[in-house]
Motif scaffolding. Structure first.
Motif, short mmCIF file in Angstrom:
data_model
loop_
_atom_site.label_atom_id
_atom_site.label_comp_id
_atom_site.label_asym_id
_atom_site.label_seq_id
_atom_site.Cartn_x
_atom_site.Cartn_y
_atom_site.Cartn_z
N LEU A 179 -44.06 0.93 18.82
CA LEU A 179 -45.28 0.17 18.57
C LEU A 179 -45.93 0.70 17.29
CD1 LEU A 179 -46.85 0.34 22.15
CD2 LEU A 179 -45.65 -1.61 21.15
N ASP A 180 -46.80 -0.14 16.71
CA ASP A 180 -47.53 0.41 15.57
C ASP A 180 -48.58 1.40 16.08
OD1 ASP A 180 -50.15 -0.76 15.88
OD2 ASP A 180 -49.40 -2.64 15.02
N ARG A 181 -49.10 2.21 15.20
CA ARG A 181 -49.96 3.31 15.60
C ARG A 181 -51.14 2.87 16.45
NH1 ARG A 181 -52.78 6.53 10.94
NH2 ARG A 181 -54.24 4.83 11.25
N ASP A 182 -51.81 1.78 16.07
CA ASP A 182 -52.97 1.31 16.83
C ASP A 182 -52.58 0.79 18.21
OD1 ASP A 182 -54.61 1.98 14.74
OD2 ASP A 182 -54.67 -0.06 13.91
N GLN A 183 -51.48 0.03 18.26
CA GLN A 183 -51.01 -0.49 19.54
C GLN A 183 -50.62 0.66 20.47
OE1 GLN A 183 -47.83 -3.02 18.09
NE2 GLN A 183 -49.02 -4.87 18.52
N GLU A 201 -46.95 9.43 23.05
CA GLU A 201 -46.32 8.86 21.86
C GLU A 201 -45.67 9.95 21.02
OE1 GLU A 201 -49.12 7.26 18.99
OE2 GLU A 201 -50.63 8.70 19.63
N GLN A 202 -44.65 9.50 20.27
CA GLN A 202 -43.99 10.41 19.33
C GLN A 202 -43.98 9.73 17.96
OE1 GLN A 202 -40.22 10.96 21.37
NE2 GLN A 202 -40.78 13.08 21.80
N PHE A 203 -44.20 10.50 16.96
CA PHE A 203 -44.17 10.00 15.59
C PHE A 203 -42.77 9.54 15.23
CE2 PHE A 203 -43.46 10.63 11.08
CZ PHE A 203 -44.56 10.02 10.51
N ASN A 250 -46.45 4.36 10.25
CA ASN A 250 -47.30 3.56 11.13
C ASN A 250 -46.57 3.19 12.43
OD1 ASN A 250 -49.70 2.23 11.76
ND2 ASN A 250 -48.88 0.27 11.04
N VAL A 251 -45.51 3.90 12.75
CA VAL A 251 -44.71 3.54 13.93
C VAL A 251 -44.64 4.73 14.90
CG1 VAL A 251 -42.45 2.77 14.76
CG2 VAL A 251 -43.30 1.98 12.53
N ARG A 252 -44.87 4.42 16.19
CA ARG A 252 -44.81 5.45 17.23
C ARG A 252 -43.88 4.98 18.34
NH1 ARG A 252 -47.15 7.14 13.50
NH2 ARG A 252 -49.14 8.22 13.41
N GLU A 253 -43.17 5.91 18.93
CA GLU A 253 -42.35 5.63 20.11
C GLU A 253 -43.21 5.99 21.31
OE1 GLU A 253 -39.16 4.42 20.37
OE2 GLU A 253 -39.26 4.56 22.54
N VAL A 254 -43.48 5.00 22.18
CA VAL A 254 -44.33 5.24 23.36
C VAL A 254 -43.44 5.25 24.59
CG1 VAL A 254 -46.25 4.37 24.74
CG2 VAL A 254 -46.31 4.14 22.26
#
Ligand SMILES: [Zn+2]
Length: 100
Positions: free
Chosen positions: A3-7, A26-28, A32-36
């Motif tokens: 997901l993007d960082r805000d989502q 979340e992981q960086f 602007n992308v995170r793995e949730v």
């Protein structure tokens, strides 16, 4: 789930894992992308559900537990007040619908 960082931030605050109902983290991945994913080790974490859904389901399960407790207490009272010999553990299981 990427997901993007805000989502990702919104998901972590308002949702839980659909498999284990565990908290999300979340992981960086990149700027602007995170793995949730959930915090439960070994969980496939295939999706998310709202915290509200989990709270409602947990309350329903607690209510079902209380109903089962009352039903079991009534059953035991009925059996033991009939002047019959005390049923065995095996008899109780059979009366509750469990077969051998
Ligand atoms: Zn999970």
């Amino acid at each position: 789930m990427k997901l993007d960082r805000d989502q990702a931030g919104t998901a972590i605050e308002s949702q839980l894992c659909s498999n284990c109902w565990g908290e999300l983290t979340e992981q960086f991945v990149e700027a602007n992308v995170r793995e949730v994913h959930c915090i439960t080790e070994g969980c496939p974490c295939t999706g998310f559900v709202s915290r509200r859904y989990v709270e409602r389901r947990m309350q329903e399960q607690i209510n079902e537990m209380y109903e089962a407790r009352h039903a079991l207490a009534d059953l035991i009272k009925e059996i033991t007040s009939a002047g019959k010999p005390d049923p065995s553990h095996k008899d109780y299981l059979k009366m509750l619908g469990f077969s051998e």
